[in-house]
Write a protein that holds these residues in place. Sequence first.
Motif, PDB file in Angstrom:
ATOM      1  N   ALA A   1       8.044   4.202   4.493  1.00 46.48           N
ATOM      2  CA  ALA A   1       6.683   4.680   4.770  1.00 46.48           C
ATOM      3  C   ALA A   1       5.777   4.504   3.559  1.00 46.48           C
ATOM      4  O   ALA A   1       4.626   4.069   3.693  1.00 46.48           O
ATOM      5  N   LEU A   2       6.281   4.822   2.370  1.00 45.29           N
ATOM      6  CA  LEU A   2       5.460   4.682   1.171  1.00 45.29           C
ATOM      7  C   LEU A   2       5.135   3.217   0.892  1.00 45.29           C
ATOM      8  O   LEU A   2       4.019   2.879   0.487  1.00 45.29           O
ATOM      9  N   ALA A   3       6.103   2.325   1.122  1.00 44.09           N
ATOM     10  CA  ALA A   3       5.846   0.897   0.910  1.00 44.09           C
ATOM     11  C   ALA A   3       4.759   0.390   1.853  1.00 44.09           C
ATOM     12  O   ALA A   3       3.896  -0.402   1.458  1.00 44.09           O
ATOM     13  N   HIS A   4       4.747   0.845   3.103  1.00 43.65           N
ATOM     14  CA  HIS A   4       3.704   0.435   4.044  1.00 43.65           C
ATOM     15  C   HIS A   4       2.342   1.001   3.639  1.00 43.65           C
ATOM     16  O   HIS A   4       1.319   0.308   3.712  1.00 43.65           O
ATOM     17  N   LEU A   5       2.305   2.261   3.210  1.00 38.42           N
ATOM     18  CA  LEU A   5       1.021   2.874   2.841  1.00 38.42           C
ATOM     19  C   LEU A   5       0.434   2.230   1.584  1.00 38.42           C
ATOM     20  O   LEU A   5      -0.787   2.101   1.477  1.00 38.42           O
ATOM     21  N   VAL A   6       1.284   1.834   0.658  1.00 36.42           N
ATOM     22  CA  VAL A   6       0.775   1.206  -0.567  1.00 36.42           C
ATOM     23  C   VAL A   6       0.116  -0.126  -0.273  1.00 36.42           C
ATOM     24  O   VAL A   6      -0.893  -0.496  -0.893  1.00 36.42           O
ATOM     25  N   ARG A   7       0.614  -0.865   0.717  1.00 37.42           N
ATOM     26  CA  ARG A   7       0.070  -2.183   1.043  1.00 37.42           C
ATOM     27  C   ARG A   7      -1.002  -2.136   2.118  1.00 37.42           C
ATOM     28  O   ARG A   7      -1.517  -3.178   2.516  1.00 37.42           O
ATOM     29  N   THR A   8      -1.355  -0.968   2.616  1.00 41.25           N
ATOM     30  CA  THR A   8      -2.358  -0.849   3.669  1.00 41.25           C
ATOM     31  C   THR A   8      -3.701  -0.540   3.047  1.00 41.25           C
ATOM     32  O   THR A   8      -3.822   0.405   2.267  1.00 41.25           O
ATOM     33  N   HIS A   9      -4.728  -1.316   3.406  1.00 43.69           N
ATOM     34  CA  HIS A   9      -6.078  -1.105   2.860  1.00 43.69           C
ATOM     35  C   HIS A   9      -7.108  -0.981   3.979  1.00 43.69           C
ATOM     36  O   HIS A   9      -8.283  -1.277   3.800  1.00 43.69           O
ATOM     37  N   ASP A  10      -6.695  -0.545   5.152  1.00 38.82           N
ATOM     38  CA  ASP A  10      -7.627  -0.375   6.257  1.00 38.82           C
ATOM     39  C   ASP A  10      -8.396   0.927   6.087  1.00 38.82           C
ATOM     40  O   ASP A  10      -7.844   1.887   5.575  1.00 38.82           O
TER      41      ASP A  10
END
Length: 263
Positions: A254-263
């Motif tokens: 989850a943290l890896a996805h949130l770090v790469r999300t810029h929406d």
Amino acid sequence: MTAPTINGTRYPQPIKDLLPAARDLDLPDGEDFPSRNRLMREFRIGAPKAGELLALLKAEATAPPADTAKATTPDPATAPAEPEPAAPVAPDPTPTPEITPPEQVEQVAEVGRPDTPAPTAQARRAVAWPVVLLALPAFVAIWSGWVGLGGLTGFGIVHPLPGIWDSFSINSAITLPIGVETYGAYALYVWLSGRVPAPALRFAKWSALGSLAVGALGQVAYHLLVAAGIASAPWWITTAVACLPVAVLGMGAALAHLVRTHD
């Protein structure tokens, strides 16, 4: 949406280089300036730098417009007659004292004031190698505590490659210190870096604090069980410890996805 490149690179740029790109951002109706969170997402910068960039945008909007009025050319008919040149005057033999410009006088006065602080040298970055000395004893204690607690809760020697490599074995208890403590350190780094979107920042903060708390409780449980001479942990401790590898996997993904999300 991919962050725009400034000067051909995706890395954070100085404020003076980001300012033109920030002026060109498309804004929704009713908004005069982009939000700080949007500046963080668009240019992948931290909150302090985004706040400074937003302040510069607002300062430009409130600055008075430059005086662009052009001087009018005087009408030759109405222009005053040019005076006739005066007779040359003999130079004065007395030397004229040199006049110091007012700006230089003010600068000298400011430097000479007793309450003016002296310029300080640029501060050097703190070294990080002492962290290694601090981590070595903590690593030994934490590793032995988690492995010992894993042995009390059913973790032990397993053969992960049956039929392929029968002689290969591994103690599954090592998954506890590697998973829990490594994730706690990574989440703490993400939280304190401040270079990620706001949702990732919040998730990293609370998951890092939770991982550190779980790690402390695991050490306490192991030492209490050993001190009491208990060879097998109670069922509720075994249940909690058995769920840790799955929880660490979910939080890390989850943290890896949130770090790469810029929406």
